[in-house]
Motif scaffolding. Structure first.
Motif, PDB file in Angstrom:
ATOM      1  N   ILE B  10       0.837  -1.207   0.000  1.00  0.00           N
ATOM      2  CA  ILE B  10       0.000   0.000   0.000  1.00  0.00           C
ATOM      3  C   ILE B  10       0.866   1.250   0.000  1.00  0.00           C
ATOM      4  O   ILE B  10       0.698   2.147  -0.810  1.00  0.00           O
ATOM      5  CB  ILE B  10      -0.943   0.011   1.226  1.00  0.00           C
ATOM      6  CG1 ILE B  10      -2.022  -1.061   1.055  1.00  0.00           C
ATOM      7  CG2 ILE B  10      -1.595   1.381   1.421  1.00  0.00           C
ATOM      8  CD1 ILE B  10      -2.842  -1.297   2.307  1.00  0.00           C
ATOM      9  N   ILE B  11       1.853   1.250   0.906  1.00  0.00           N
ATOM     10  CA  ILE B  11       2.663   2.464   1.026  1.00  0.00           C
ATOM     11  C   ILE B  11       3.586   2.613  -0.180  1.00  0.00           C
ATOM     12  O   ILE B  11       3.876   3.725  -0.613  1.00  0.00           O
ATOM     13  CB  ILE B  11       3.464   2.485   2.358  1.00  0.00           C
ATOM     14  CG1 ILE B  11       3.935   3.899   2.677  1.00  0.00           C
ATOM     15  CG2 ILE B  11       4.635   1.529   2.346  1.00  0.00           C
ATOM     16  CD1 ILE B  11       2.852   4.885   2.975  1.00  0.00           C
ATOM     17  N   ALA B  14       1.529   4.248  -2.761  1.00  0.00           N
ATOM     18  CA  ALA B  14       1.262   5.626  -2.370  1.00  0.00           C
ATOM     19  C   ALA B  14       2.460   6.509  -2.658  1.00  0.00           C
ATOM     20  O   ALA B  14       2.325   7.635  -3.121  1.00  0.00           O
ATOM     21  CB  ALA B  14       0.913   5.679  -0.887  1.00  0.00           C
ATOM     22  N   LEU B  15       3.657   5.984  -2.413  1.00  0.00           N
ATOM     23  CA  LEU B  15       4.866   6.780  -2.650  1.00  0.00           C
ATOM     24  C   LEU B  15       5.035   7.082  -4.128  1.00  0.00           C
ATOM     25  O   LEU B  15       5.395   8.190  -4.505  1.00  0.00           O
ATOM     26  CB  LEU B  15       6.097   6.023  -2.125  1.00  0.00           C
ATOM     27  CG  LEU B  15       6.243   6.033  -0.609  1.00  0.00           C
ATOM     28  CD1 LEU B  15       7.304   5.039  -0.184  1.00  0.00           C
ATOM     29  CD2 LEU B  15       6.588   7.420  -0.096  1.00  0.00           C
ATOM     30  N   ALA B  17       2.681   7.291  -6.396  1.00  0.00           N
ATOM     31  CA  ALA B  17       1.655   8.247  -6.799  1.00  0.00           C
ATOM     32  C   ALA B  17       1.957   9.639  -6.291  1.00  0.00           C
ATOM     33  O   ALA B  17       1.529  10.636  -6.856  1.00  0.00           O
ATOM     34  CB  ALA B  17       0.302   7.785  -6.279  1.00  0.00           C
ATOM     35  N   ASP B  18       2.734   9.700  -5.215  1.00  0.00           N
ATOM     36  CA  ASP B  18       2.960  10.987  -4.574  1.00  0.00           C
ATOM     37  C   ASP B  18       4.013  11.846  -5.245  1.00  0.00           C
ATOM     38  O   ASP B  18       4.087  13.034  -4.990  1.00  0.00           O
ATOM     39  CB  ASP B  18       3.393  10.741  -3.131  1.00  0.00           C
ATOM     40  CG  ASP B  18       2.402  11.347  -2.188  1.00  0.00           C
ATOM     41  OD1 ASP B  18       1.224  11.436  -2.566  1.00  0.00           O
ATOM     42  OD2 ASP B  18       2.807  11.746  -1.099  1.00  0.00           O
ATOM     43  N   ALA B  21       2.494  14.732  -7.105  1.00  0.00           N
ATOM     44  CA  ALA B  21       1.826  15.673  -6.206  1.00  0.00           C
ATOM     45  C   ALA B  21       2.835  16.542  -5.474  1.00  0.00           C
ATOM     46  O   ALA B  21       2.627  17.738  -5.288  1.00  0.00           O
ATOM     47  CB  ALA B  21       0.970  14.906  -5.207  1.00  0.00           C
ATOM     48  N   LEU B  22       3.956  15.940  -5.108  1.00  0.00           N
ATOM     49  CA  LEU B  22       4.975  16.702  -4.383  1.00  0.00           C
ATOM     50  C   LEU B  22       5.520  17.843  -5.248  1.00  0.00           C
ATOM     51  O   LEU B  22       5.770  18.930  -4.762  1.00  0.00           O
ATOM     52  CB  LEU B  22       6.114  15.778  -3.951  1.00  0.00           C
ATOM     53  CG  LEU B  22       5.814  14.914  -2.721  1.00  0.00           C
ATOM     54  CD1 LEU B  22       6.910  13.890  -2.508  1.00  0.00           C
ATOM     55  CD2 LEU B  22       5.659  15.778  -1.479  1.00  0.00           C
ATOM     56  N   VAL B  25       3.035  20.726  -5.280  1.00  0.00           N
ATOM     57  CA  VAL B  25       3.007  21.488  -4.034  1.00  0.00           C
ATOM     58  C   VAL B  25       4.249  22.348  -3.899  1.00  0.00           C
ATOM     59  O   VAL B  25       4.199  23.463  -3.407  1.00  0.00           O
ATOM     60  CB  VAL B  25       2.853  20.538  -2.827  1.00  0.00           C
ATOM     61  CG1 VAL B  25       3.000  21.307  -1.530  1.00  0.00           C
ATOM     62  CG2 VAL B  25       1.489  19.883  -2.888  1.00  0.00           C
ATOM     63  N   TYR B 445       8.353  13.856   4.839  1.00  0.00           N
ATOM     64  CA  TYR B 445       7.670  12.756   4.161  1.00  0.00           C
ATOM     65  C   TYR B 445       8.554  12.175   3.056  1.00  0.00           C
ATOM     66  O   TYR B 445       8.664  10.956   2.907  1.00  0.00           O
ATOM     67  CB  TYR B 445       6.340  13.256   3.593  1.00  0.00           C
ATOM     68  CG  TYR B 445       5.581  12.198   2.829  1.00  0.00           C
ATOM     69  CD1 TYR B 445       5.021  11.111   3.485  1.00  0.00           C
ATOM     70  CD2 TYR B 445       5.432  12.285   1.451  1.00  0.00           C
ATOM     71  CE1 TYR B 445       4.329  10.125   2.794  1.00  0.00           C
ATOM     72  CE2 TYR B 445       4.748  11.311   0.743  1.00  0.00           C
ATOM     73  CZ  TYR B 445       4.187  10.240   1.417  1.00  0.00           C
ATOM     74  OH  TYR B 445       3.514   9.270   0.728  1.00  0.00           O
ATOM     75  N   GLY B 449      10.112   8.578   2.881  1.00  0.00           N
ATOM     76  CA  GLY B 449       9.852   7.749   1.702  1.00  0.00           C
ATOM     77  C   GLY B 449      11.124   7.105   1.184  1.00  0.00           C
ATOM     78  O   GLY B 449      11.147   5.930   0.832  1.00  0.00           O
ATOM     79  N   GLN B 450      12.221   7.887   1.188  1.00  0.00           N
ATOM     80  CA  GLN B 450      13.516   7.323   0.766  1.00  0.00           C
ATOM     81  C   GLN B 450      13.945   6.215   1.719  1.00  0.00           C
ATOM     82  O   GLN B 450      14.396   5.153   1.312  1.00  0.00           O
ATOM     83  CB  GLN B 450      14.591   8.413   0.765  1.00  0.00           C
ATOM     84  CG  GLN B 450      14.465   9.392  -0.388  1.00  0.00           C
ATOM     85  CD  GLN B 450      15.448  10.551  -0.240  1.00  0.00           C
ATOM     86  OE1 GLN B 450      16.335  10.520   0.607  1.00  0.00           O
ATOM     87  NE2 GLN B 450      15.271  11.571  -1.044  1.00  0.00           N
TER      88      GLN B 450
END
Lengths: 102, 472
Positions: B10-11, B14-15, B17-18, B21-22, B25, B445, B449-450
């Motif tokens: 899951i994570i 998520a990473l 996909a993020d 988005a990062l 932002v 975050y 993630g890394q």
């Protein structure tokens, strides 16, 4: 090389510290830990490549990973929560920007 | 392992996909110095945060509508996380106490439940010893003594679980009163806010309402619905209305089968509150799920051991040449077997070590062999396991539940800490601080993630190593 590895912290300590750093949003510490983890991984890979029959190293890595797995589950959950929190903060930011566009 | 790999996948997703988005932002934060932001900064700088019971709120700030909306969303997120953390924390407290019943201090039997696993082994070992000397009074006495220890420890553990359930029930019951006080206060604040500031921030009144909501979130799982006139409707997570405008609905209690149930009007919402958040959710999960599960396992164990041993003893001949009588009090049903478990045989001669039809003092041990064999006999009542394995599985399952709840609680508490940090930085109401705060959250975050990605790779390669090691 072997002496250096002995001085490295246990994997589970690294992961636990990463969870704590993430909880308090200590970005610098997290970046250090990521570098540390990268170096650890590189050392292990190198040793395993140099001596494929070196079962003590393999066993040591397997032991550390087993012991760290519980901490890693916690870290993963904290990371999931952080992602959700980040989403909330981004939405707030977006709402704020919309309010300021007048 | 399934849970771990599921969480990891899951994570991982998520990473991935993020990443996009990062980047977006980052662009947003870079625009923080536009005219709009600059003009608004002055509005947000006159802050004097107020601290109420250790929590900081933005009292004294001249807030715009944007600030008001922003704070409420963040506060709702904090409340939501707080509900989950309080739920798991309350449940964890009960589970840890439960575990002490089944975890003797090393080398002793000082826990309330003694050491049931060892008791089971000792009891059936006593039959094995009797095989070698079926007429020995000392060995017969040992069977009864070990039986009494086993029955006593199972009964004590069951009684302790009942007492614990009662204590948790009282805790849960007391929460209802606190919930009612807070919902009444919130309804009153709603009325004041709606009459004084229907279209703008109500300052201290809003802070007070938010404080009450924080408190309420620690007690019970709630949903918050903001109404047009700055009012607030509060429901339980299952949708029962607790506050609507200036009206609050009382949570009432009543006993059902000896346990406190919770009602809104005439509707029993107890099962909906279980695991629904807040201390109440955690207490109810422990009371209605965790404790009954452990009690049921003990009942199964007591019922199976008592009936199996009695049945086998009655199939043999005792030292006086009579058919064997009951060693344990015969349970009539599974439920309640653990609490009622006791040794009723007083005369050691009554142990039927010899086969049916043997003479008195025959020295035959064939039934003692069968009695000892119950230790390794799989039982349908015990999920196809022998007694000791069943007990071991029960204790392991309890430990796994504790680990799982502990993990959730740690993550939820960490999340509350993160959000509180963010709220405190936002309460400064300085746009630069706000942008810096968000940047730090994103940076943390990304770094995490890394860390996750590298660790995940290490874990994956080491899992394979572990397999190889095990094979060699």
């Amino acid at each position: 090389m072997a002496g250096e590895q002995k001085e490295m912290p246990e994997l589970k300590q690294l992961v636990r510290e990463a969870s704590e750093a993430l909880a308090r949003l200590d970005a610098e510490r997290l970046e250090e830990l990521a570098q540390c983890c990268k170096a650890l991984n590189r050392n292990w890979n190198q040793e395993l490549r140099e001596d494929k029959s070196s079962t003590p190293e393999q066993a040591e890595l397997a032991r550390q990973v087993r012991e760290a797995s519980g901490e890693f589950v916690i870290f993963t959950r904290v990371l999931q929560a952080t992602r959700a929190n980040l989403d909330v903060m981004r939405r707030l930011r977006a709402m704020r920007e919309e309010q300021l566009e007048y | 392992m399934g849970t771990i790999s599921t969480a990891f996948s899951i994570i991982s997703g998520a990473l991935d996909a993020d990443q996009a988005a990062l980047s977006i932002v980052s662009g947003n934060v870079a625009n923080a110095n536009t005219n709009g932001y600059t003009e608004e900064r002055a509005t947000f700088q006159e802050n004097s945060p107020v601290t109420i019971n250790g929590q900081t709120y933005g009292d004294g700030v001249t807030e715009t509508g944007a600030t008001s909306v922003r704070d409420r969303v963040l506060e709702e997120r904090i409340d939501q996380q707080q509900q989950m953390a309080s739920d798991s924390s309350a449940r964890l407290g009960v589970l840890n106490t439960m575990q002490t019943l089944f975890t003797p201090d090393s080398g002793s039997s000082s826990s309330t439940g003694g050491d049931i696993g060892t008791d089971i082994t000792n009891f059936f070992d006593a039959f094995s010893t009797l095989e070698g000397s079926p007429t020995s009074n000392a060995d017969r006495q040992a069977v009864l003594s070990d039986g009494k220890i086993l029955a006593g420890d199972i009964s004590n553990a069951a009684n302790a679980l009942t007492e614990q359930q009662s204590a948790v029930d009282q805790e849960a019951s007391s929460v209802a009163g606190q919930v009612n006080s807070l919902t009444s206060a919130i309804a009153q604040l709603n009325q004041q806010i709606q009459s004084t500031s229907p279209n703008s921030d109500a300052g201290t009144l809003e802070d007070q309402r938010q404080y009450d909501l924080n408190q309420l979130s620690q007690l019970i799982g709630i949903n918050q619905i903001t109404t047009e006139d700055n009012g607030l409707t509060i429901t339980t997570t299952s949708g029962q209305v607790l506050v609507a405008g200036n009206q609050s609905v009382q949570l009432t209690t009543g006993k059902v089968n000896g346990l406190t149930h919770f009602f809104v009007g005439n509707t029993d919402i107890t099962s909906q509150l279980e695991g629904g958040g807040g201390e109440l959710g955690g207490y109810l999960t422990a009371r209605d799920s965790d404790i009954p599960t452990a009690m049921s396992a003990l009942d199964n164990l007591a019922y199976t051991i008592s009936t199996s041993v009695n049945t086998q003893n009655s199939a043999g001949t005792d030292l006086d040449g009579n058919a064997g009588a009951d060693i344990f009090a015969a349970p009539t049903q599974v439920g309640g077997s653990a609490q009622a478990m006791s040794v009723v045989m007083t005369d050691p001669n009554g142990i039927a070590a010899a086969a049916s039809g043997a003479a008195a003092n025959s020295g035959d041990n064939s039934n003692a062999v069968l009695l000892a064999g119950i230790a390794s006999q799989a039982s349908t009542q015990l999920n196809g396991l022998p007694p000791n394995s069943y007990y071991s599985d029960m204790v392991t399952a309890l430990g796994s539940t504790i680990t799982e709840v502990q993990t959730e609680n740690t993550a939820q508490t960490a999340s509350v800490t993160q959000l509180t940090t963010q709220r405190n930085s936002l309460s400064q109401v300085n746009l630069n601080d706000e942008a810096a705060s968000l940047t730090n959250l994103e940076r943390s975050y990304q770094a995490a993630g890394q860390f996750f990605t590298i660790m995940n790779a290490v874990m994956a390669s080491a899992i394979n190593l572990g397999d190889q090691t095990a094979v060699s």
